[in-house]
Structures are given as C-alpha cells and as structure tokens.
Design a protein around this motif. Structure first.
Motif, mmCIF file in Angstrom:
data_model
loop_
_atom_site.group_PDB
_atom_site.id
_atom_site.type_symbol
_atom_site.label_atom_id
_atom_site.label_comp_id
_atom_site.label_asym_id
_atom_site.label_seq_id
_atom_site.Cartn_x
_atom_site.Cartn_y
_atom_site.Cartn_z
ATOM 1 N N ALA A 289 13.612 35.571 -83.239
ATOM 2 C CA ALA A 289 13.437 35.975 -81.834
ATOM 3 C C ALA A 289 13.322 34.779 -80.893
ATOM 4 N N PRO A 290 14.339 33.946 -80.833
ATOM 5 C CA PRO A 290 14.272 32.789 -79.944
ATOM 6 C C PRO A 290 14.322 33.154 -78.465
ATOM 7 N N GLN A 291 14.584 34.440 -78.186
ATOM 8 C CA GLN A 291 14.696 34.887 -76.804
ATOM 9 C C GLN A 291 13.342 35.301 -76.215
ATOM 10 N N LEU A 292 12.282 35.189 -77.006
ATOM 11 C CA LEU A 292 10.976 35.636 -76.547
ATOM 12 C C LEU A 292 10.514 34.934 -75.276
ATOM 13 N N VAL A 293 9.874 35.712 -74.399
ATOM 14 C CA VAL A 293 9.306 35.151 -73.176
ATOM 15 C C VAL A 293 7.789 34.999 -73.339
ATOM 16 N N GLU A 294 7.189 35.945 -74.054
ATOM 17 C CA GLU A 294 5.749 35.889 -74.285
ATOM 18 C C GLU A 294 5.491 35.986 -75.774
ATOM 19 N N PHE A 295 4.699 35.045 -76.289
ATOM 20 C CA PHE A 295 4.420 35.064 -77.716
ATOM 21 C C PHE A 295 2.949 34.839 -77.989
ATOM 22 N N GLY A 296 2.403 35.666 -78.880
ATOM 23 C CA GLY A 296 1.021 35.475 -79.300
ATOM 24 C C GLY A 296 0.998 35.173 -80.786
ATOM 25 N N THR A 297 0.474 34.037 -81.155
ATOM 26 C CA THR A 297 0.428 33.666 -82.564
ATOM 27 C C THR A 297 -0.646 34.471 -83.275
ATOM 28 N N GLY A 298 -0.631 34.347 -84.583
ATOM 29 C CA GLY A 298 -1.747 34.881 -85.356
ATOM 30 C C GLY A 298 -2.743 33.748 -85.523
ATOM 31 N N THR A 299 -3.280 33.636 -86.688
ATOM 32 C CA THR A 299 -4.211 32.559 -86.943
ATOM 33 C C THR A 299 -3.427 31.231 -86.957
ATOM 34 N N TYR A 300 -3.966 30.244 -86.253
ATOM 35 C CA TYR A 300 -3.214 28.988 -86.111
ATOM 36 C C TYR A 300 -3.810 27.917 -87.011
ATOM 37 N N THR A 301 -4.052 28.340 -88.240
ATOM 38 C CA THR A 301 -4.675 27.396 -89.146
ATOM 39 C C THR A 301 -3.954 27.377 -90.472
ATOM 40 N N ARG B 48 11.696 42.186 -90.196
ATOM 41 C CA ARG B 48 12.932 42.976 -90.049
ATOM 42 C C ARG B 48 12.965 43.644 -88.680
ATOM 43 N N LEU B 49 11.817 44.149 -88.251
ATOM 44 C CA LEU B 49 11.738 44.788 -86.944
ATOM 45 C C LEU B 49 12.113 43.797 -85.850
ATOM 46 N N VAL B 50 11.504 42.623 -85.911
ATOM 47 C CA VAL B 50 11.789 41.593 -84.914
ATOM 48 C C VAL B 50 13.254 41.186 -84.969
ATOM 49 N N GLY B 51 13.773 41.108 -86.167
ATOM 50 C CA GLY B 51 15.163 40.689 -86.336
ATOM 51 C C GLY B 51 16.158 41.636 -85.706
ATOM 52 N N ARG B 52 15.901 42.959 -85.828
ATOM 53 C CA ARG B 52 16.918 43.877 -85.313
ATOM 54 C C ARG B 52 16.687 44.256 -83.853
ATOM 55 N N CYS B 53 15.531 43.919 -83.293
ATOM 56 C CA CYS B 53 15.293 44.250 -81.884
ATOM 57 C C CYS B 53 15.615 43.042 -81.028
ATOM 58 N N THR B 54 16.881 42.937 -80.691
ATOM 59 C CA THR B 54 17.343 41.724 -80.016
ATOM 60 C C THR B 54 16.910 41.643 -78.564
ATOM 61 N N ASN B 55 16.350 42.743 -78.027
ATOM 62 C CA ASN B 55 15.868 42.700 -76.650
ATOM 63 C C ASN B 55 14.396 42.374 -76.562
ATOM 64 N N LEU B 56 13.797 42.038 -77.687
ATOM 65 C CA LEU B 56 12.364 41.770 -77.707
ATOM 66 C C LEU B 56 12.014 40.592 -76.814
ATOM 67 N N LYS B 57 11.102 40.847 -75.861
ATOM 68 C CA LYS B 57 10.719 39.779 -74.945
ATOM 69 C C LYS B 57 9.262 39.363 -75.133
ATOM 70 N N THR B 58 8.445 40.318 -75.551
ATOM 71 C CA THR B 58 7.017 40.049 -75.724
ATOM 72 C C THR B 58 6.605 40.429 -77.130
ATOM 73 N N LEU B 59 5.997 39.468 -77.826
ATOM 74 C CA LEU B 59 5.505 39.750 -79.167
ATOM 75 C C LEU B 59 4.148 39.097 -79.336
ATOM 76 N N GLN B 60 3.125 39.911 -79.527
ATOM 77 C CA GLN B 60 1.791 39.348 -79.723
ATOM 78 C C GLN B 60 1.252 39.831 -81.057
ATOM 79 N N LEU B 61 1.164 38.873 -81.975
ATOM 80 C CA LEU B 61 0.767 39.173 -83.340
ATOM 81 C C LEU B 61 -0.743 39.234 -83.467
#
Lengths: 586, 174
Positions: A235-247, A206-219
């Motif tokens: 958040a398709p507008q993200l410039v930097e993204f950090g995944t969580g566990t990739y398994t 929900r946080l990610v959904g309503r923050c439309t200016n989000l550029k960096t998200l590192q989980l």
C-alpha cells in the motif's frame, strides 16, 4: 400570503441551490426561512447530525428527513471519557438502527460517538443497508469482533471502517478474514483500538493488497514492527498510516527493509501508532517526515532528544500529539521548526506521580505560542502555571479557538505569586475572541467566571473542575456566554440559585453536566417541573434522591434539551425530574 | 499505608532497596507504596494521592493503560532479561540497567542463586569454581560474561545462564 421572490423559483431549482449547502447550521437556517423552504430542504437533506441522541426520537428524525443517506449520533456526555458516567447510563444505538432499518434500505453512512453498540445492531446494519459505505464508531462500546465479522462479510460496498478509541470485545482476530476475496472497496480502516494478540497478518496483508484505493490504515498494537514493511509494500499509496508496536530487536535487515518501504510511500501525510518505540528505528521514517502534516506520538515513551530529532525533520507539521517527554526544550525546537503547527496536544507520562518526572512547564507552551503563528488548538497537561505565562500566551496567540489546560494537581495556584489563575485565564478569553472551547484548571475564584461571562462571547464549550467560590461564578457563565452549547462542571461549589435563575438559558444549550456540586434535589425537581422541554436527570448511585432530605445535594446532574420527552431506557440509578409527580422511579 | 508497605512483594534482589510492584491497579496510588524508589521515606506521610480522585486528571482509559504498562517498567525502559542456572528449578528475571558493571552483576547473581563465581581473567575465564556465567547475544551465540565492555554487553545480552560443571570448565580454557 405575499408571493415574494423566494416563491418564484421552482422547487427543483431551490433544491439544486440547497445541494451546495452542506453544513447543518446552514441547512437549519435555510429550513427556517419559510414553510416551503422547510419542505424542500427536508426532502433533500442527505446528512443528519444529532448532537444528543436523546434530544429527538428516531421516528421524529425519519419523519422529517425521509431521504437522508448519512447520520451522525452522539450519546453519552463528554465526562464519560473520564469514568464519571456509570456503566449502563444509556446511549444505546439499537432503537435508531431498528427504526432506520425498517424505514428505508438506502442508508450509507453511520457515525456514532460515545454510544453503546451491540453485535445485533451491527448485524442489522449489515443486513438492512445494501449500499452501506461508512461506519465510524468513536469511543463506542458494547460490541465484539463477531459483529465486525458480519459487517466485513456482508457490506460489499464498505469504504470506511473506523473504530477509533472503542472498547471492543476482542474474541478473535479472524474477523478480518470475513472480508470476501472479491471485496476491494476499502478506503479507510482504523483498528488501532483492538487488542488481539493472535493477529491475522496474512488476512490483513491480502486485504491491504487487493484494496488499491486504501488511503488510511491504522493498525493495532499487536502488529509487530517486522510485519509493517510487508503491509506497507502492498500500500504505497497510503495517506494516513498507524503503526503497531514500534519495537523490535535492532537488526539492520529489518531496519533497511522498513526505511526502504517508507521511502516508497510518497503520499504519506499522517503517522500514528508508535507503541513501545525503540529509538533506533525512528530514522526509518525520516524519508516521509518532510511531507508529514500530522504526527501522533502520544504512545511513544521516548525521551526528549529522540523527539527533538524527529520533530526537526518535520517542517510541515500541522498537528502533533506527544507525551510530556518532549519537555520544554523539545517544545522550543518545535516552535522554531514547525511554523505551520495548528494543533498541539501534550499528554502526561506520569499523571499520578507525586513529583514531576520530566521538565515540562508553562515555558514550553509559551514558546510554542510565540513561535507558531497558526497555532489554534491546544491541549496541555503540566504541573505548574503562572498568570504571567497565560497572559503572554494570550497576547502571543489571539487566534486560539480551542484552549484546554490541565494543571495536574487540582487548585494549584500561580507558582510565582501564589495567587489564583483568574487573571491568566481572563486574558485568554479577552484576547482570543474566537475561542470556541475552553477547559480550566488550577486555583480559580468566581472572578475567572466573571471574565468568561464578559468576554467569551463565541465560547461553545466550557469544562470546569475544582473552581469557583459561589453561585455567582455559575451565574456569570450562564448569563454571559451567548454562544454556550455545552457546559460540564465537576467539584465546584455551585448550587441552586444560579441554576434556577438561568433556567431559560438551559433551553438554548445542548446540555449541562454537574457532578459533585451543590445542587439540591429540590432544585432539580423544580427545574424539571418548570421546564418541560428540558430533561433533568439525576444520577445517584447512593440510592433514590427522595430517600434523603430535599435540600441534600445530588451526586450528578445531567440536563439537556429535548423534544422527545423523558427517556425510558434509564438504569436504576438515573431519575428524570418531570412535570408530573416530579419523580419517576425505575 | 504501613500495612501496604509491609505486605508488598519485593521483587528486587535481597539486600537491595529495589522495590518494584508490578501487579498494582492504577487507581491505587503508586506513590503511596513507593514505586518511585526514591520517595520511600516521604510516602509514610504522603497525603491521599491524586489518583484517588475519580476521573482526574482527565485522561482517557486507553491512555492510562499505556502509562500503567510503562510504570511497571519503572523510570525509563529497563533491560529485563531472564537468568537461569543449571539445576535450578525456575528462572529469575533481572533488570541489567540496575547494575553499575560486571562486579555488581556477578555479586547479585551469586546472592540470587547462592553460589560463588571464580575470579575472572581474559585468558582463563572464571577460574576457581564450577560455575561460569554465560549469555546469549543478539546473534544467538553463547558467550562468556565479561569479555565485552559493560555498555556493549547490556545492549546485546538477551538472556543469562549460569553454567555448571564440565561445560563451565570447558569455556574457561581457551
């Protein structure tokens, strides 16, 4: 008093001119031109940088710069990262927060590195600064998710919350729900350091959904792979993204979901995270690879073939962090695919193993130095090196600004000639004229320090371990390196002579760290007495240094320049050598 | 060093050399106690390990934690699955990667749970005993061990169960 050109401008004009000058170095230079420039500059400085929180007191900073909006503070010495600084050493931010909270409410940005931050301080920040926007805590500790909850709840204008590499007491993931439903200003969120198995995905979504200016998200690692698609969809507008566990179990529906959502992220330039990677899921990121400039795979325990495939898809990569699973072969592919590479960090997958577990040698570094013309920053862990390779690397890449080589076994000689690696590192400092940071390793004599003192004129930070033969080594560095600001040394046979002979040099530097060397207690006392503008701190967990003979070497020594005088928040195992009695017992 | 080896828990199957120590803090040299199975013999005389030098190699603690987790899984990712047997009080865990094929696996299971599996045939399953080894695959279905090629089996097997009695015999017949 001569009225020169400088005084013919009204203050407002000068202030306007100064507003274009952002860097601290330039601002400091401006303030030294004359008294009136000093005055004008100090009133309009908006960003303050304090490289050592004990070099100056909060009151002094506030007195000089009454209207700053942003402050950056650094606390513990760098070697704290490797557990060389005992817990409780210091670096507390609370006195700073308390002073600033009282002084003025319009502070907007706080950036801290290696400091101890408490929940009380976080609460004070949340309460005191109404327009607070940016909180960056880098390698900090001492706070919990309760403190974060207060920040989330109170800071309506928060844009950036970055907790890179912090140690957080993870009491509850529900702190995220404390961001009110009306809050939408988030631009950057980095929670990659948090543990917290029960993660509050819906609150996050929900946080990610309503923050439309989000550029960096590192989980953080707790966010499973199948949740990523949902989050990224918001958040398709993200410039930097950090995944969580990739398994995850390999399922075609999860895969196509993920690939689809990555395809829609047209602005993505940087990826990180990738804990526990299952290689089958890597191709999901191929749609974004051609635009990637930064890739952090340093947690991804995948093998060379998968790494090679991935890297070959990223021709625009400027920054790569990876484990040594990439091997020499992978680095060769990197060298031919990624011509824009500027920074490379290769971490060891098995640093404590007796035998090499991967085929990563000096050859990989040679290949990259040859193939990547823009490469300027390297951190490389390997198990063997030769002078020949280092000379080749230096000749290939004279534009290095940061060169950190860690040969895993201390005092490892050139594997081809069995000689010390003096000549190799000598070539690095000779050819790389703009070198600002250097970390040495392997078998090294005083000779390498002679090279460094002679050639490394732009060097600002030097890290030394298990090297040198005598005080001459240290003397070369202190007397030769004109730009030296930080020197950190461990396990070297450097003693009193070089230190005392170059005492004045220490006032031109930010700090000197020496541990497990040969500096006597007597020399520390002498230095403390003679140099009132230096804080000479002895760290010794064995007990008071005066309970041993004076010529006994101290365990650890931290010397830094300061206009604030000795500090008073020291733990029982730290003693300041000052000009009075020479010893202050806690 | 000898005391260390003598008291370590051997989680490998009886009769094998597989020694994996899962609960060892990173600072104690893994190589001292032979976590790398192949260097067991050398470790008796190994010099003090690097990991005994504080803060060397210079790696941040959060990276060390990540490595530790991987070390526990031993060289490369293993395929760990739970194994249960009808009537047995608790489950066991095995790494499928360790076995060369079905005979190897079945032998190990027989040793672990002290039973005998019958002879396998495609037509009749495991004939000649009250037991049938079964597994749950990626689709959640319970299958008879042995029908698929080994490589396919180890990637799709999620857990093993050794069925006993009438249920087991039922599987054997078409």
């Amino acid at each position: 008093m001569h009225k020169k050109m400088a005084f013919s401008f009204p203050d407002e004009v000068l202030e306007h001119v100064f507003s274009f000058i952002q860097s601290d170095k330039d601002r400091n230079a401006v303030s030294m031109v004359c008294k009136s420039w000093y005055e004008i500059e100090r009133w309009c400085r908006r960003k303050v940088f304090v490289g050592n929180c004990y070099a100056v007191s909060p009151k002094m900073v506030i007195r000089r710069f009454p209207e700053f909006r942003s402050i950056e503070l650094k606390g513990k010495p760098h070697f704290a990262d490797f557990n060389l600084v005992p817990d409780g050493w210091g670096g507390y931010v609370s006195p700073w927060i308390e002073e600033m909270a009282g002084a003025y409410p319009w502070l907007e940005e706080i950036r801290l590195k290696r400091m101890v931050v408490t929940d009380e301080s976080l609460e004070l920040i949340a309460k005191s600064f109404k327009n607070f926007k940016v909180l960056v805590l880098s390698s900090c500790e001492g706070f919990s998710t309760d403190g974060l909850a207060v920040i989330a709840a109170s800071c309506k204008n928060l844009k950036e919350l970055d907790l890179r590499d912090c140690e957080v007491d993870d009491l509850s993931a529900h702190w995220l729900s404390h961001f009110p439903e009306t809050y939408t200003s988030l631009v950057s969120l980095n929670i990659s350091c948090l543990g917290s198995d029960e993660a509050s995905f819906s609150a996050l979504e929900r946080l990610v959904g309503r923050c439309t200016n989000l550029k960096t998200l590192q989980l953080n690692r707790a966010v499973p792979l199948d949740k990523i698609a949902n989050i990224l969809r918001h958040a398709p507008q993200l410039v930097e993204f950090g995944t969580g566990t990739y398994t995850a179990d390999v399922r075609p529906d999860v895969y196509s979901d993920l690939a689809g959502v990555f395809s829609s992220c047209k602005e993505l330039k940087s990826l990180s995270g990738f804990w526990d990677v299952v290689p089958d899921y890597l191709p999901a990121i191929y749609p974004v690879c051609s635009k990637l400039t930064s890739l952090n795979l340093s947690y991804a325990t995948i093998q060379s073939p998968d790494l090679i495939k991935l890297v070959s898809h990223c021709p625009n990569l400027q920054r790569l962090l990876v484990l040594d699973y990439i091997e020499d072969s992978g680095l060769e592919v990197l060298a031919s695919s990624c011509k824009d590479l500027q920074e490379l960090r290769v971490f060891p997958s098995d640093p404590f193993g007796a035998e090499p577990n991967v085929s990563l040698t000096e050859q990989g570094l040679v290949a990259v130095s040859l193939g990547c013309p823009k490469l300027q920053s390297v951190l490389y862990f390997c198990r063997r090196m030769s002078n020949e390779a280092l000379v080749t690397i230096a000749r290939n890449r004279p534009n290095f600004t940061r060169f950190r080589l860690c040969i895993i076994e201390p005092k490892t000689a050139d594997y081809l000639t069995l000689e010390p690696l003096d000549v190799g590192f000598g070539a690095i400092v000779q050819y790389c004229k703009d070198l600002k940071r250097l970390s040495l390793s392997g078998l090294l004599t005083d000779r390498v320090f002679e090279y460094i003192g002679t050639y490394a004129k732009k060097l600002e930070m030097l890290s030394v371990a298990f090297a040198g033969d005598s005080d001459l080594g240290l003397h070369h560095v202190l007397s030769g390196c004109e730009s030296l600001r930080k020197l950190e040394i461990r396990d070297c046979p450097f003693g009193d002579k070089a230190l005392l002979a170059n005492a004045a040099k220490l006032e031109t530097m930010r700090s000197l760290w020496m541990s497990s060397c040969a500096v006597s207690f007597a020399a520390c006392k002498l230095l403390g007495q003679k140099m009132p503008r230096l804080n000479v701190e002895v760290i010794d967990e064995r007990g008071p240094p005066d309970s041993r003979p004076e010529n006994c070497p101290v365990d650890k020594l931290y010397i830094y320049r300061s206009i604030a005088g000795p500090r008073f928040d020291m733990p029982p195992f730290v003693w300041t050598m000052d000009e009075d009695s020479g010893l202050r017992l806690s | 060093m000898e005391g260390c080896v003598a008291t370590e828990l051997r989680l490998g199957l009886p009769g094998t050399d597989n020694v994996r120590n899962k609960k060892r803090p990173l600072q104690e040299a893994d190589e001292e106690c032979g976590a790398n199975g192949k260097s067991d013999a050398q470790d008796e005389t190994a010099p003090p390990a690097k990991s005994q030098i504080v803060g060397w190699p210079p790696i941040r603690s959060y990276r060390k934690k990540n490595i530790q987790a991987k070390k526990n899984d031993s060289e490369g990712p293993g395929i760990y699955i739970k194994v249960g047997m009808d009537g047995a009080p608790y489950l066991r865990k095995i790494d499928l990667k360790v076995y060369s094929g079905y005979p190897d696996l079945l032998q190990a299971l027989e040793n672990m749970f002290k039973f005998t599996i019958g002879k396998y045939s495609e037509r009749e399953g495991y004939k000649g005993s009250d037991y049938a080894p079964t597994y749950e695959d990626k689709d959640g279905d319970w299958m008879l061990v042995g029908d698929d090629p080994w490589e396919m089996f180890i990637t799709s097997c999620k857990r093993l169960r050794i069925m006993k009695g009438s249920e087991a015999r039922g599987l054997g017949c078409g």
